[in-house]
Write an enzyme that holds these catalytic residues in place. Structure first.
Site, mmCIF file in Angstrom:
data_model
loop_
_atom_site.group_PDB
_atom_site.id
_atom_site.type_symbol
_atom_site.label_atom_id
_atom_site.label_comp_id
_atom_site.label_asym_id
_atom_site.label_seq_id
_atom_site.Cartn_x
_atom_site.Cartn_y
_atom_site.Cartn_z
ATOM 1 N N SER A 33 -18.855 4.859 16.966
ATOM 2 C CA SER A 33 -17.729 3.719 17.291
ATOM 3 C C SER A 33 -17.560 3.571 18.929
ATOM 4 O O SER A 33 -17.647 4.743 19.395
ATOM 5 C CB SER A 33 -16.571 4.230 16.784
ATOM 6 O OG SER A 33 -15.559 3.505 17.337
ATOM 7 N N SER B 298 -7.078 0.588 10.165
ATOM 8 C CA SER B 298 -7.767 1.440 9.142
ATOM 9 C C SER B 298 -8.706 0.637 8.258
ATOM 10 O O SER B 298 -9.609 0.475 7.807
ATOM 11 C CB SER B 298 -6.986 2.481 8.309
ATOM 12 O OG SER B 298 -6.135 3.043 8.884
ATOM 13 N N GLU C 125 -9.538 5.033 1.213
ATOM 14 C CA GLU C 125 -8.334 5.363 1.476
ATOM 15 C C GLU C 125 -7.568 6.711 0.908
ATOM 16 O O GLU C 125 -7.061 7.752 1.495
ATOM 17 C CB GLU C 125 -7.604 4.378 2.045
ATOM 18 C CG GLU C 125 -6.190 4.621 2.777
ATOM 19 C CD GLU C 125 -6.060 3.437 4.012
ATOM 20 O OE1 GLU C 125 -6.789 2.816 4.331
ATOM 21 O OE2 GLU C 125 -4.910 3.541 4.281
ATOM 22 N N GLY D 207 -3.086 3.081 15.343
ATOM 23 C CA GLY D 207 -1.872 3.674 15.271
ATOM 24 C C GLY D 207 -0.598 2.678 15.440
ATOM 25 O O GLY D 207 0.523 3.094 15.552
ATOM 26 N N ALA D 208 -0.631 1.590 15.371
ATOM 27 C CA ALA D 208 0.264 0.479 15.735
ATOM 28 C C ALA D 208 0.785 -0.094 14.505
ATOM 29 O O ALA D 208 1.827 -0.982 14.795
ATOM 30 C CB ALA D 208 -0.412 -0.617 16.662
ATOM 31 N N HIS E 261 6.849 -1.992 1.684
ATOM 32 C CA HIS E 261 6.832 -0.908 0.522
ATOM 33 C C HIS E 261 6.868 -1.698 -0.905
ATOM 34 O O HIS E 261 7.405 -0.712 -1.478
ATOM 35 C CB HIS E 261 7.821 0.326 0.925
ATOM 36 C CG HIS E 261 7.511 0.689 2.113
ATOM 37 N ND1 HIS E 261 6.736 2.138 2.280
ATOM 38 C CD2 HIS E 261 7.712 0.762 3.521
ATOM 39 C CE1 HIS E 261 6.319 2.660 3.347
ATOM 40 N NE2 HIS E 261 7.170 1.760 4.413
ATOM 41 N N ASP F 18 -3.312 -3.850 2.626
ATOM 42 C CA ASP F 18 -3.870 -4.109 4.021
ATOM 43 C C ASP F 18 -5.362 -4.578 3.559
ATOM 44 O O ASP F 18 -5.867 -5.469 4.380
ATOM 45 C CB ASP F 18 -3.863 -2.855 4.810
ATOM 46 C CG ASP F 18 -2.332 -2.117 4.907
ATOM 47 O OD1 ASP F 18 -1.488 -3.021 4.749
ATOM 48 O OD2 ASP F 18 -2.272 -1.073 5.242
ATOM 49 N N LEU G 45 -0.858 -1.827 12.440
ATOM 50 C CA LEU G 45 -1.392 -3.158 12.178
ATOM 51 C C LEU G 45 -2.702 -3.138 11.305
ATOM 52 O O LEU G 45 -3.506 -3.883 11.306
ATOM 53 C CB LEU G 45 -1.677 -3.815 13.658
ATOM 54 C CG LEU G 45 -0.295 -3.809 14.604
ATOM 55 C CD1 LEU G 45 -0.766 -4.356 15.987
ATOM 56 C CD2 LEU G 45 0.686 -4.786 13.854
#
Ligand code: GLA
Length: 395
Positions: free
Chosen positions: A81, A141, A176, A135-136, A48, A188, A138
């Protein structure tokens, strides 16, 4: 009852590229022009801090998102996908920030942002195979965004050099933030675009500088384990944005452009106790990043463990982005012999990392699995995470 966490192997890039090529040929009746991959990530420390103007130190995972592309004769872009029912077809020039949602928002959003940056993407068919767990925490996205961006830029005839990669990071963030609606900070996308095998990437969001830092725990008989709690998190729901808002409020209250510009003594001037804790996390975490870089550059891996654990405590108590499952992973891993452990990524679920003597990897995994089963939770997943390479064309 099994207590061994589920292992999530990254798969072999050559085999994934081959099966994706076959899937593309099935769908479109021709071979793709290229297959591209962009990695997921774990952040070693500096959480963060990107949107607070501080430093972070992520590595790329061997798990990546793969995209096969083929030129079309018209100006349509189609996307499918292997992981999702939702496809998308449209013209890049027609995309607006509110016109797409779900999986398509990541893909169309990137093309929209590149178009705004004067990249002329031709009509294309894209087939996606995302191998970064969803959703982990990691960065599935960003791996999708950056894979689509390098595929589109290559199709547009641009050189995938560092200047273009910088633009790709900016445009993927814009996609994003503006199209997907997740107010994330850029770490990321930057690691997906600039990672180097065997290294972490020190990114300073205050100065815009980047530096590769050696990261080779295996040389000290250590393994970095990534443990996915399988508590799903998404960054477009409110909590991540709330933290960002609170940081901005604290900076405003202190009259500094961002929390990283704070002098230590200034913390006492913040009357609001909650904002003071948020600011304290930012200030102490940035110091930990500096200490970790020093430790790695002098080959002192022993100092790294306590820094990881201190980062977790700060994220748990001051920034309040952990959750019970992440805390259980960290505490259990430490009791089972990890040198240090912390949540990684945005938090509120997702994954933790643990730096573990290699001969204790099995033991730590079993202990965490047992702790989850004892509480009636689903078994966590584990990934091994050698620091891997940046986004590239793979075939
Ligand atoms: C998510 C965001 C990043 C960063 C981390 C927390 O991964 O996408 O920009 O803010 O959370 O460090």
């Amino acid at each position: 009852m099994p207590t061994r966490p589920v292992e999530v192997p990254p798969g072999s890039p050559a085999e994934i590229a081959e099966s994706l090529t076959a899937a593309f040929a099935d769908e479109h009746g021709r071979q793709p022009d290229g297959v591209y991959a962009a990695p997921g990530r774990v952040n070693l420390i500096g959480e963060h801090l990107d949107y607070n103007g501080g430093r972070c130190l992520p590595i790329a995972l061997p798990h990546a998102c793969f995209v096969a592309t083929g030129r079309r004769t018209d100006d349509l872009v189609t996307v499918r996908s292997l992981q999702s029912e939702d496809g998308w077809a449209g013209r890049v020039a027609d995309v607006t920030p509110s016109s797409v949602s779900g999986f398509a928002a990541y893909v169309a959003g990137v093309l929209w942002a590149l178009h705004g940056d004067h990249v002329t993407v031709p009509g294309l068919d894209l087939v996606v195979d995302g191998r970064v767990p969803l959703g982990a925490g990691l960065s599935s996205s960003a791996s999708l965004e950056v894979a689509v961006a390098i595929a589109a830029c290559d199709a547009a005839g641009l050189d995938l050099d560092d200047t273009l990669r910088d633009r790709i990071v900016t445009e993927c963030m814009r996609a994003e933030n503006d199209v997907v609606g997740a107010p994330t900070g850029g770490m990321d996308q930057a690691i997906a675009a600039f990672a180097r095998r065997g290294h972490a990437l020190l990114i300073d969001f205050g100065t815009g500088s980047r530096r590769h830092v050696p990261w080779d725990p295996a040389a000290a008989d250590l393994t970095l384990l990534v443990i996915d709690t399988r508590v799903q998190h998404t960054l477009s729901d409110g909590a991540y944005g709330d933290r960002r808002g609170e940081s901005e409020a604290a900076a405003r209250a202190l009259g500094v452009p961002s929390l990283i510009d704070l002098e230590d003594a200034a913390l006492d001037r913040l009357d609001d106790e909650m904002l003071r804790r948020r600011a304290r996390h930012v200030a102490t975490e940035d110091v930990r990043v500096g200490s970790m870089v020093e430790a790695l550059e002098s080959g002192d891996l022993a100092s790294v463990g306590p820094l990881l654990t201190a980062s977790h405590v700060s994220l748990r108590d001051d920034y309040e982005v952990s959750c019970e499952e992440l805390d259980v992973v960290v505490e259990t891993a430490l009791s089972a012999g990890a040198f240090g452990a912390r949540m990684t990524g945005g938090g509120f679920g997702g994954s933790a990392i643990a730096l573990v003597p290699t001969d204790r990897v099995e033991l730590v995994g079993q202990a965490v699995g047992r702790a989850f089963v004892d509480r009636g939770w689903d078994l966590p997943a584990v990934l091994e995470a050698p620091a891997s390479a940046a986004a590239a064309r793979v075939s």
